[in-house]
Design a protein around this motif. Structure first.
Motif, PDB file in Angstrom:
ATOM      1  N   SER A   1      47.378  44.015  35.579  1.00 37.20           N
ATOM      2  CA  SER A   1      47.936  43.240  36.687  1.00 37.20           C
ATOM      3  C   SER A   1      46.837  42.432  37.369  1.00 37.20           C
TER       4      SER A   1
ATOM      5  N   SER B   1      45.674  40.053  40.528  1.00 41.93           N
ATOM      6  CA  SER B   1      46.007  39.660  41.896  1.00 41.93           C
ATOM      7  C   SER B   1      45.941  38.138  42.028  1.00 41.93           C
TER       8      SER B   1
ATOM      9  N   ASP C   1      42.782  40.846  48.098  1.00 41.65           N
ATOM     10  CA  ASP C   1      42.788  42.033  47.238  1.00 41.65           C
ATOM     11  C   ASP C   1      41.395  42.335  46.692  1.00 41.65           C
TER      12      ASP C   1
ATOM     13  N   THR D   1      40.887  41.896  40.153  1.00 37.71           N
ATOM     14  CA  THR D   1      40.633  40.803  41.078  1.00 37.71           C
ATOM     15  C   THR D   1      39.375  40.075  40.618  1.00 37.71           C
TER      16      THR D   1
ATOM     17  N   TYR E   1      45.907  50.607  46.887  1.00 34.67           N
ATOM     18  CA  TYR E   1      47.238  50.271  46.364  1.00 34.67           C
ATOM     19  C   TYR E   1      47.538  51.098  45.114  1.00 34.67           C
TER      20      TYR E   1
ATOM     21  N   LEU F   1      42.613  47.163  46.121  1.00 35.67           N
ATOM     22  CA  LEU F   1      43.305  47.508  44.878  1.00 35.67           C
ATOM     23  C   LEU F   1      43.307  49.013  44.645  1.00 35.67           C
TER      24      LEU F   1
ATOM     25  N   CYS G   1      57.153  41.953  44.571  1.00 37.35           N
ATOM     26  CA  CYS G   1      56.054  42.767  44.023  1.00 37.35           C
ATOM     27  C   CYS G   1      56.313  44.274  44.069  1.00 37.35           C
TER      28      CYS G   1
ATOM     29  N   PHE H   1      50.454  40.495  44.223  1.00 36.58           N
ATOM     30  CA  PHE H   1      49.462  40.721  45.279  1.00 36.58           C
ATOM     31  C   PHE H   1      49.916  41.889  46.133  1.00 36.58           C
ATOM     32  N   THR H   2      48.959  42.641  46.641  1.00 33.60           N
ATOM     33  CA  THR H   2      49.263  43.927  47.254  1.00 33.60           C
ATOM     34  C   THR H   2      50.034  43.815  48.559  1.00 33.60           C
TER      35      THR H   2
ATOM     36  N   LEU I   1      44.345  47.116  37.596  1.00 30.34           N
ATOM     37  CA  LEU I   1      44.677  46.109  38.597  1.00 30.34           C
ATOM     38  C   LEU I   1      43.384  45.349  38.865  1.00 30.34           C
TER      39      LEU I   1
END
Length: 225
Positions: free
Chosen positions: A122, A124, A130, A153, A138, A135, A98, A91-92, A151
């Motif tokens: 990846s 989340s 996120d 979600t 990030y 995302l 992480c 998670f960011t 990435l």
């Protein structure tokens, strides 16, 4: 006698070198190439596997999913068709493991940047935080290459079930939908099977993962020939 040795010394050492080379090549031919295991739920730490799967000994594969990536594109398992891919859960806003995991994933991404067979994914574990926009911020900050690494979600329940029932990497708490993600990177083959688990915070494990990716590439190169 001394004169004779000096005269033939080069010939003798040349023959010794050739003999050593031939013997080494012979044993290399006899030694089978390393094969990566195909992980099943019954081979994994029980805390990381949903109770409904702990008895499974074969035929385990990754289930399909629908998530949105950092560019608000729908991502499914089809996007990884015929690919070798590396997966983690993160998670960011994570302040501990992480950032190290993401840094190591970036290094892997850059190492295999021109290899079209290798991709990254990846998930989340805090999708309520996120968002797609988060995302994206990030991914830009960390140096994620969009067509190499998604990435994603989405629905918390779906992410939880993927972590527990497909990738086998997340622990539970008293809250049935609370996820405690591990530091594991997961290596998945083109048949959607798990071929390795690696500590994403450990440099030695990252080196092992690099080698195993190459082993897996050779395996699938041979299967096509």
């Amino acid at each position: 006698m001394l004169f004779s040795y000096k005269k033939y010394r080069i010939i003798i050492w040349t023959l010794v070198g050739l003999s050593t080379l031939i013997i080494s090549l012979f044993f290399m031919m006899l030694s089978p190439e390393k094969q990566l295991p195909v992980y099943q739920p019954n081979m994994v730490e029980v805390q990381l596997v949903d109770s409904s799967l702990r008895h499974i000994k074969r035929f385990h594969t990754i289930s399909d999913f629908q998530m949105f990536n950092q560019n608000n594109q729908m991502i499914t398992l089809t996007d990884y068709e015929n690919k070798i891919f590396i997966v983690d859960f993160f998670f960011t806003t994570c302040p501990t493991i992480c950032p190290v995991m993401t840094g190591n994933m970036v290094k892997l991404q850059n190492q295999f940047l021109d290899d079209q067979q290798i991709k990254f994914l990846s998930f989340s574990v805090t999708p309520e935080i996120d968002s797609v926009e988060q995302l994206k911020r990030y991914s830009v900050e960390k140096g994620v290459v969009d067509d190499k690494w998604n990435l994603v979600t989405g629905d918390r329940k779906e992410i939880f079930e993927l972590a527990r029932k497909s990738f086998l990497v997340v622990k539970t708490t008293d809250n049935p939908l609370e996820m405690v993600h591990t530091e594991n990177f997961v290596l998945v083959d083109p048949e959607k099977r798990i071929r390795g688990f690696y500590d994403g915070t450990d440099s030695k494990n990252i080196k092992r993962l690099e080698k195993d990716i190459k082993i897996l590439k050779r395996e699938y190169k041979k299967s096509k020939s």
